[in-house]
Design an enzyme around this catalytic site. Structure first.
Site, PDB file in Angstrom:
ATOM      1  N   GLN A   1       0.850  -1.192   0.000  1.00  0.00           N
ATOM      2  CA  GLN A   1       0.000   0.000   0.000  1.00  0.00           C
ATOM      3  C   GLN A   1       0.889   1.247   0.000  1.00  0.00           C
ATOM      4  O   GLN A   1       0.969   1.969   0.988  1.00  0.00           O
ATOM      5  CB  GLN A   1      -0.882  -0.047   1.257  1.00  0.00           C
ATOM      6  CG  GLN A   1      -1.993   0.955   1.322  1.00  0.00           C
ATOM      7  CD  GLN A   1      -3.065   0.682   0.314  1.00  0.00           C
ATOM      8  OE1 GLN A   1      -3.209  -0.428  -0.166  1.00  0.00           O
ATOM      9  NE2 GLN A   1      -3.822   1.702  -0.035  1.00  0.00           N
ATOM     10  N   PRO A   2       1.583   1.531  -1.131  1.00  0.00           N
ATOM     11  CA  PRO A   2       2.535   2.637  -1.152  1.00  0.00           C
ATOM     12  C   PRO A   2       1.906   3.996  -1.465  1.00  0.00           C
ATOM     13  O   PRO A   2       2.609   4.933  -1.851  1.00  0.00           O
ATOM     14  CB  PRO A   2       3.499   2.214  -2.269  1.00  0.00           C
ATOM     15  CG  PRO A   2       2.604   1.515  -3.253  1.00  0.00           C
ATOM     16  CD  PRO A   2       1.598   0.779  -2.397  1.00  0.00           C
ATOM     17  N   GLU A   3       0.603   4.120  -1.289  1.00  0.00           N
ATOM     18  CA  GLU A   3      -0.091   5.341  -1.715  1.00  0.00           C
ATOM     19  C   GLU A   3       0.507   6.592  -1.081  1.00  0.00           C
ATOM     20  O   GLU A   3       0.637   7.632  -1.741  1.00  0.00           O
ATOM     21  CB  GLU A   3      -1.585   5.229  -1.373  1.00  0.00           C
ATOM     22  CG  GLU A   3      -2.310   4.175  -2.175  1.00  0.00           C
ATOM     23  CD  GLU A   3      -3.781   4.065  -1.810  1.00  0.00           C
ATOM     24  OE1 GLU A   3      -4.595   3.840  -2.715  1.00  0.00           O
ATOM     25  OE2 GLU A   3      -4.111   4.187  -0.616  1.00  0.00           O
ATOM     26  N   ILE A   4       0.877   6.514   0.181  1.00  0.00           N
ATOM     27  CA  ILE A   4       1.359   7.701   0.882  1.00  0.00           C
ATOM     28  C   ILE A   4       2.635   8.249   0.236  1.00  0.00           C
ATOM     29  O   ILE A   4       2.896   9.456   0.273  1.00  0.00           O
ATOM     30  CB  ILE A   4       1.572   7.395   2.375  1.00  0.00           C
ATOM     31  CG1 ILE A   4       1.619   8.674   3.193  1.00  0.00           C
ATOM     32  CG2 ILE A   4       2.807   6.516   2.591  1.00  0.00           C
ATOM     33  CD1 ILE A   4       1.515   8.448   4.691  1.00  0.00           C
TER      34      ILE A   4
END
Length: 260
Positions: A131-134
């Site tokens: 979950q690399p969205e940040i």
């Protein structure tokens, strides 16, 4: 329709392939619309008993959201975008037929979320998930809800705040990859698993899936409304668009750099 999504059948199994390999199968609105249409058609088709979802090429199931699309949003555009995901995620959750995810590579961000919304996942040792969205300027909202249902709060917090990717060994150890097989065996294993599930008593299967959806429905609706609220707030600033552009520029620079 465009060929952003390909469909075929394998006996009683419907196979859907995300087909933008030149951008690691990252999705934009036309691709999301086509995926929804393909899933709806297979759900209606009485000859199809289970579905396998995979990605084209050998590098990625999907890299998730196409940043060239999302960097252009304003608050209204962000809300419309979340409503698109509500439609897709709601459809994935409401399928009466088993959904097996055949992971042929990277599954990042919203693609990681889609993979987790499948019933079972097959991958190989080269798969990475997370979950690399940040790291690219997104507030991570729907992802943490989906992850928490499977992983608990501690691991969810780790993945959401660091944006780190997991290798296949870690994903398999914590139950995100259900079957870990050699690369060349992923699709055959996914098809065999789909056939196994398709052979289960259909009413019992349908009602079990319905209950799994029903028990998590309040949290899903809460996550969608939170995503609209928080993404509207984020896109009222220039942080998402500028961070995404820096991410795209850095990626283009890495690709242009000659090998040593």
């Amino acid at each position: 329709m465009s060929d952003f999504v390909l469909t075929r059948t394998h006996g009683a199994i419907g196979v859907i392939t995300l087909n933008r390999p030149e951008v690691l199968n990252a999705w934009h609105r036309p691709m999301r619309d086509r995926l929804v249409a393909a899933l709806e058609a297979m759900e209606r088709d009485g000859a199809i008993r289970a579905i396998v979802l995979t990605g084209a090429g050998e590098r990625a199931f999907s890299a998730g959201q196409d940043l060239n699309e999302s960097k252009t949003f304003d608050p209204d555009g962000a809300e419309a975008w979340i409503r698109e995901w509500e439609r897709l995620y709601g459809l994935l959750r409401s399928l009466t037929k088993p959904l097996v995810i055949a992971l042929n590579g990277l599954a990042a961000g919203s693609a990681f979320q889609v993979a987790l919304l499948g019933d079972l996942r097959v991958g190989h040792p080269g798969v990475t998930m997370g979950q690399p969205e940040i790291t690219s300027g997104f507030a991570s909202i729907t992802g943490p809800w989906i992850m928490r249902e499977i992983l608990g709060l501690a691991r969810t917090t780790d993945l959401a705040l660091t944006g780190r990717m997991m290798d296949a060994a870690e994903a398999h150890a914590i139950g995100l990859i259900n079957r870990l097989v050699p690369r060349e065996a992923v699709m055959d294993t996914a098809l065999a698993l789909a056939e196994e599930l398709a052979g289960r008593p259909p009413t019992a299967l349908r009602l079990t899936k319905a209950w799994l959806r029903e028990m998590t429905e309040p949290g899903f609706r809460q996550a969608i409304e939170a995503a609209i609220r928080f993404h509207r707030e984020a896109y009222a600033t220039d942080e998402p668009s500028t961070t995404m552009q820096r991410f795209l520029d850095a990626r283009a620079h890495r690709r242009a750099k000659p090998d040593c």
